[in-house]
Design a protein around this motif. Structure first.
Motif, mmCIF file in Angstrom:
data_model
loop_
_atom_site.group_PDB
_atom_site.id
_atom_site.type_symbol
_atom_site.label_atom_id
_atom_site.label_comp_id
_atom_site.label_asym_id
_atom_site.label_seq_id
_atom_site.Cartn_x
_atom_site.Cartn_y
_atom_site.Cartn_z
ATOM 1 N N GLY A 167 0.821 -1.235 -0.113
ATOM 2 C CA GLY A 167 -0.049 -0.111 0.003
ATOM 3 C C GLY A 167 0.763 1.234 -0.026
ATOM 4 N N ILE A 168 1.775 1.240 0.749
ATOM 5 C CA ILE A 168 2.744 2.438 0.693
ATOM 6 C C ILE A 168 3.296 2.737 -0.878
ATOM 7 C CG2 ILE A 168 4.979 3.136 1.595
ATOM 8 C CD1 ILE A 168 4.372 1.963 4.241
ATOM 9 N N LEU A 169 3.935 1.528 -1.299
ATOM 10 C CA LEU A 169 4.319 1.631 -2.511
ATOM 11 C C LEU A 169 3.168 2.139 -3.605
ATOM 12 C CD1 LEU A 169 6.405 -1.587 -3.257
ATOM 13 C CD2 LEU A 169 7.150 0.713 -2.563
ATOM 14 N N ALA A 170 2.207 1.782 -3.619
ATOM 15 C CA ALA A 170 0.867 2.133 -4.405
ATOM 16 C C ALA A 170 0.414 3.778 -4.214
ATOM 17 C CB ALA A 170 -0.404 1.414 -4.446
ATOM 18 N N ASP A 171 0.577 4.037 -3.093
ATOM 19 C CA ASP A 171 0.228 5.291 -2.640
ATOM 20 C C ASP A 171 1.390 6.373 -2.900
ATOM 21 O OD1 ASP A 171 -1.842 7.238 -1.376
ATOM 22 O OD2 ASP A 171 -0.019 7.620 0.100
ATOM 23 N N HIS A 172 2.618 5.777 -2.704
ATOM 24 C CA HIS A 172 3.709 6.852 -3.135
ATOM 25 C C HIS A 172 3.769 7.148 -4.631
ATOM 26 C CE1 HIS A 172 7.623 8.548 -2.208
ATOM 27 N NE2 HIS A 172 8.212 7.901 -2.987
ATOM 28 N N ALA A 173 3.525 6.064 -5.349
ATOM 29 C CA ALA A 173 3.446 6.384 -6.592
ATOM 30 C C ALA A 173 2.299 7.282 -7.287
ATOM 31 C CB ALA A 173 3.168 4.956 -7.491
ATOM 32 N N ASN A 174 1.226 7.200 -6.724
ATOM 33 C CA ASN A 174 -0.080 7.900 -6.973
ATOM 34 C C ASN A 174 0.496 9.241 -6.327
ATOM 35 O OD1 ASN A 174 -1.465 5.839 -8.038
ATOM 36 N ND2 ASN A 174 -2.447 5.316 -6.181
ATOM 37 N N THR A 175 0.900 9.544 -5.291
ATOM 38 C CA THR A 175 1.146 10.868 -4.536
ATOM 39 C C THR A 175 2.195 11.514 -5.485
ATOM 40 O OG1 THR A 175 0.509 10.203 -2.374
ATOM 41 C CG2 THR A 175 1.884 12.164 -2.629
ATOM 42 N N MET A 176 3.058 10.774 -5.735
ATOM 43 C CA MET A 176 4.119 11.483 -6.541
ATOM 44 C C MET A 176 3.826 11.736 -8.074
ATOM 45 S SD MET A 176 6.375 11.979 -4.877
ATOM 46 C CE MET A 176 7.608 12.024 -3.667
ATOM 47 N N SER A 177 3.099 10.960 -8.643
ATOM 48 C CA SER A 177 2.560 11.423 -9.960
ATOM 49 C C SER A 177 1.682 12.418 -10.243
ATOM 50 C CB SER A 177 2.017 9.984 -10.660
ATOM 51 O OG SER A 177 0.843 9.665 -10.034
ATOM 52 N N SER A 178 0.852 12.445 -8.909
ATOM 53 C CA SER A 178 -0.125 13.821 -8.947
ATOM 54 C C SER A 178 0.474 14.646 -8.749
ATOM 55 C CB SER A 178 -1.331 13.263 -8.032
ATOM 56 O OG SER A 178 -0.798 13.327 -6.735
ATOM 57 N N SER A 179 1.732 15.001 -7.871
ATOM 58 C CA SER A 179 2.077 15.950 -7.405
ATOM 59 C C SER A 179 2.874 16.762 -8.605
ATOM 60 C CB SER A 179 3.355 15.950 -6.215
ATOM 61 O OG SER A 179 4.014 15.060 -6.381
ATOM 62 N N LYS A 180 3.508 15.756 -9.617
ATOM 63 C CA LYS A 180 4.450 16.368 -10.518
ATOM 64 C C LYS A 180 3.556 16.873 -11.651
ATOM 65 C CE LYS A 180 8.454 14.159 -9.444
ATOM 66 N NZ LYS A 180 9.654 14.834 -9.117
ATOM 67 N N VAL A 181 2.315 16.262 -11.740
ATOM 68 C CA VAL A 181 1.315 16.956 -12.947
ATOM 69 C C VAL A 181 0.618 18.005 -12.622
ATOM 70 C CG1 VAL A 181 -0.373 16.443 -14.426
ATOM 71 C CG2 VAL A 181 1.341 14.598 -14.052
ATOM 72 N N GLY A 182 -0.199 17.752 -11.225
ATOM 73 C CA GLY A 182 -1.092 18.822 -10.839
ATOM 74 C C GLY A 182 -0.502 19.909 -10.068
ATOM 75 N N GLY A 183 0.814 19.889 -9.567
ATOM 76 C CA GLY A 183 1.169 20.810 -8.670
ATOM 77 C C GLY A 183 1.781 20.256 -7.391
ATOM 78 N N SER A 184 1.734 21.013 -6.172
ATOM 79 C CA SER A 184 2.565 20.484 -5.067
ATOM 80 C C SER A 184 1.704 19.623 -4.243
ATOM 81 C CB SER A 184 3.120 21.743 -4.469
ATOM 82 O OG SER A 184 1.980 22.628 -3.849
ATOM 83 N N SER A 185 2.033 18.659 -3.560
ATOM 84 C CA SER A 185 1.258 17.971 -2.808
ATOM 85 C C SER A 185 1.891 17.679 -1.306
ATOM 86 C CB SER A 185 1.135 16.515 -3.229
ATOM 87 O OG SER A 185 0.484 15.419 -2.354
ATOM 88 N N GLU A 186 1.335 18.394 -0.317
ATOM 89 C CA GLU A 186 1.808 18.409 1.130
ATOM 90 C C GLU A 186 1.612 17.098 1.868
ATOM 91 O OE1 GLU A 186 1.041 21.930 3.150
ATOM 92 O OE2 GLU A 186 1.290 23.142 1.271
#
Length: 121
Positions: free
Chosen positions: A69-88
């Motif tokens: 789950g950490i791997l999946a969430d990390h991949a989702n968080t990183m891909s959305s922060s690169k495309v959509g802006g900053s993710s805190e």
């Protein structure tokens, strides 16, 4: 064509983010479970009862589940922060919380009391 290029970029970023998280978390998960198993075998008086064996297998299974789950969430968080802006938000989400709870129960049941299994309920 722009959509295809953006999709390829997102897939590439997701894969590299997943690899980065794997190289970070895999040794940690392995070390935590190896130390837990060795303490369980050498510190407890009777580690091979049915109850202790089921609890150990369940806790290690939960740590593996949280790792995935950490791997999946990390991949989702990183891909959305690169495309959509900053993710805190911290990458890992609820799976990182589950890992923390599992580690608390693993080591708490060895050093404090087996009643800490109730935290998982």
């Amino acid at each position: 064509i722009c959509t295809i290029i953006i999709t390829i970029i997102i897939i590439t970023q997701t894969h590299t983010a997943r690899e980065a998280a794997a190289t970070t978390y895999f040794p940690i998960i392995i070390a935590l479970n190896a130390i837990y198993l060795s303490l369980r075998l050498f510190y407890q008086s009777n580690p091979f009862t049915l109850y202790n064996t089921l609890a150990t297998v369940s806790l290690i299974g939960l740590s593996i589940l949280s790792y995935q789950g950490i791997l999946a969430d990390h991949a989702n968080t990183m891909s959305s922060s690169k495309v959509g802006g900053s993710s805190e938000a911290l990458a890992g989400g609820a799976s990182l919380d589950l890992l923390g709870l599992v580690v608390l129960v693993q080591y708490g049941t060895i050093f404090v009391s087996e009643k800490l299994y109730w935290l998982l309920g």
